[in-house]
Motif scaffolding. Structure first.
Motif, mmCIF file in Angstrom:
data_model
loop_
_atom_site.group_PDB
_atom_site.id
_atom_site.type_symbol
_atom_site.label_atom_id
_atom_site.label_comp_id
_atom_site.label_asym_id
_atom_site.label_seq_id
_atom_site.Cartn_x
_atom_site.Cartn_y
_atom_site.Cartn_z
ATOM 1 N N GLY A 41 0.848 -1.190 0.000
ATOM 2 C CA GLY A 41 0.000 0.000 0.000
ATOM 3 C C GLY A 41 0.881 1.235 0.000
ATOM 4 N N LEU A 42 0.265 2.386 0.027
ATOM 5 C CA LEU A 42 0.993 3.656 0.066
ATOM 6 C C LEU A 42 0.928 4.194 1.495
ATOM 7 C CD1 LEU A 42 -0.519 5.250 -3.142
ATOM 8 C CD2 LEU A 42 1.798 4.367 -2.874
ATOM 9 N N PHE A 61 1.640 24.177 17.254
ATOM 10 C CA PHE A 61 0.895 22.921 17.298
ATOM 11 C C PHE A 61 1.557 21.945 16.335
ATOM 12 C CE2 PHE A 61 -1.956 26.497 17.938
ATOM 13 C CZ PHE A 61 -2.544 26.180 19.152
ATOM 14 N N ARG A 62 1.701 20.680 16.735
ATOM 15 C CA ARG A 62 2.339 19.674 15.887
ATOM 16 C C ARG A 62 1.327 18.589 15.534
ATOM 17 N NH1 ARG A 62 7.943 18.857 16.425
ATOM 18 N NH2 ARG A 62 8.186 18.974 14.200
ATOM 19 N N LEU A 63 1.301 18.231 14.248
ATOM 20 C CA LEU A 63 0.478 17.133 13.742
ATOM 21 C C LEU A 63 1.430 16.076 13.219
ATOM 22 C CD1 LEU A 63 -2.144 15.783 12.696
ATOM 23 C CD2 LEU A 63 -1.946 17.216 10.671
ATOM 24 N N ARG A 64 1.423 14.914 13.841
ATOM 25 C CA ARG A 64 2.293 13.813 13.435
ATOM 26 C C ARG A 64 1.426 12.568 13.305
ATOM 27 N NH1 ARG A 64 7.456 13.277 17.154
ATOM 28 N NH2 ARG A 64 7.976 15.372 16.503
ATOM 29 N N GLN A 65 1.188 12.131 12.076
ATOM 30 C CA GLN A 65 0.353 10.954 11.847
ATOM 31 C C GLN A 65 0.872 10.180 10.648
ATOM 32 O OE1 GLN A 65 -3.902 11.558 11.556
ATOM 33 N NE2 GLN A 65 -3.894 13.064 13.207
ATOM 34 N N THR A 66 0.629 8.870 10.664
ATOM 35 C CA THR A 66 0.968 7.990 9.546
ATOM 36 C C THR A 66 -0.264 7.161 9.231
ATOM 37 O OG1 THR A 66 3.289 7.876 10.199
ATOM 38 C CG2 THR A 66 2.482 6.124 8.779
ATOM 39 N N ARG A 67 -0.485 6.965 7.943
ATOM 40 C CA ARG A 67 -1.662 6.229 7.504
ATOM 41 C C ARG A 67 -1.356 5.516 6.194
ATOM 42 N NH1 ARG A 67 -6.660 10.050 7.636
ATOM 43 N NH2 ARG A 67 -5.964 10.211 9.779
ATOM 44 N N VAL A 68 -1.928 4.332 5.989
ATOM 45 C CA VAL A 68 -1.839 3.625 4.710
ATOM 46 C C VAL A 68 -3.065 4.009 3.898
ATOM 47 C CG1 VAL A 68 -1.778 1.379 3.566
ATOM 48 C CG2 VAL A 68 -0.518 1.718 5.707
ATOM 49 N N GLY A 72 -6.228 7.599 -5.036
ATOM 50 C CA GLY A 72 -7.511 8.238 -5.293
ATOM 51 C C GLY A 72 -8.360 8.496 -4.062
ATOM 52 N N GLU A 73 -7.986 7.936 -2.911
ATOM 53 C CA GLU A 73 -8.746 8.174 -1.684
ATOM 54 C C GLU A 73 -8.387 9.537 -1.098
ATOM 55 O OE1 GLU A 73 -9.200 3.697 0.205
ATOM 56 O OE2 GLU A 73 -7.709 5.060 1.046
ATOM 57 N N VAL A 88 -3.589 10.942 -2.886
ATOM 58 C CA VAL A 88 -2.490 10.498 -3.728
ATOM 59 C C VAL A 88 -3.090 9.945 -5.017
ATOM 60 C CG1 VAL A 88 -0.528 8.929 -3.930
ATOM 61 C CG2 VAL A 88 -1.124 9.887 -1.694
ATOM 62 N N ASP A 89 -2.676 10.537 -6.133
ATOM 63 C CA ASP A 89 -3.120 10.084 -7.456
ATOM 64 C C ASP A 89 -1.946 9.544 -8.246
ATOM 65 O OD1 ASP A 89 -5.929 10.718 -7.380
ATOM 66 O OD2 ASP A 89 -5.346 12.820 -7.471
ATOM 67 N N SER A 90 -2.195 8.574 -9.078
ATOM 68 C CA SER A 90 -1.176 7.993 -9.929
ATOM 69 C C SER A 90 -0.922 8.901 -11.125
ATOM 70 C CB SER A 90 -1.638 6.624 -10.421
ATOM 71 O OG SER A 90 -0.715 6.107 -11.345
ATOM 72 N N LEU A 91 0.348 9.056 -11.491
ATOM 73 C CA LEU A 91 0.684 9.817 -12.688
ATOM 74 C C LEU A 91 0.558 8.960 -13.938
ATOM 75 C CD1 LEU A 91 3.803 11.817 -11.462
ATOM 76 C CD2 LEU A 91 1.472 12.622 -11.746
ATOM 77 N N ASP A 92 0.530 7.646 -13.758
ATOM 78 C CA ASP A 92 0.379 6.712 -14.869
ATOM 79 C C ASP A 92 -1.102 6.337 -14.974
ATOM 80 O OD1 ASP A 92 0.485 4.722 -16.755
ATOM 81 O OD2 ASP A 92 1.643 3.345 -15.529
ATOM 82 N N PRO A 93 -1.799 6.743 -16.066
ATOM 83 C CA PRO A 93 -3.238 6.460 -16.168
ATOM 84 C C PRO A 93 -3.560 4.976 -16.179
ATOM 85 C CG PRO A 93 -2.450 7.695 -18.102
ATOM 86 C CD PRO A 93 -1.287 7.477 -17.186
ATOM 87 N N GLY A 94 -2.591 4.105 -16.443
ATOM 88 C CA GLY A 94 -2.833 2.675 -16.468
ATOM 89 C C GLY A 94 -2.785 2.031 -15.097
#
Length: 95
Positions: A41-42, A61-68, A72-73, A88-94
């Motif tokens: 995943g990303l 104020f600090r924001l520290r988070q990680t997420r998969v 397109g979400e 996050v979008d793909s640069l490759d349309p395929g």
């Protein structure tokens, strides 16, 4: 493989600026990192420091988070003082 992006804003705006969401005072300053790593995943990691002048003092104020995430979400990273929207979008349309 991963990619790190530096996020920085040092523009100053005095007085009201409704287009920036600022009703009075000076603009906020933002500094930090957005890191994207591909694997199972990303993985998006945020480490943001938001500074706001209030009554002659600066509140930080600090924001520290990680997420998969999936491509397109739309994700909202929340902090009581501010938030960040990441997509996050793909640069490759395929893909």
């Amino acid at each position: 493989t991963g990619r790190r992006i530096r996020i920085q804003n040092n523009a100053r705006v005095e007085g009201p600026a409704p287009a920036l969401g600022l009703l009075s005072g000076t603009s906020a300053e933002l500094d930090g990192w957005l890191e994207l790593e591909a694997g199972r995943g990303l993985r998006v990691s945020l480490d943001l420091l938001y500074g706001r002048e209030r009554g002659g003092a600066v509140a930080n104020f600090r924001l520290r988070q990680t997420r998969v995430v999936s491509t397109g979400e739309l994700h909202y990273f929340d902090h009581p003082a501010f938030g960040a929207i990441v997509r996050v979008d793909s640069l490759d349309p395929g893909s």
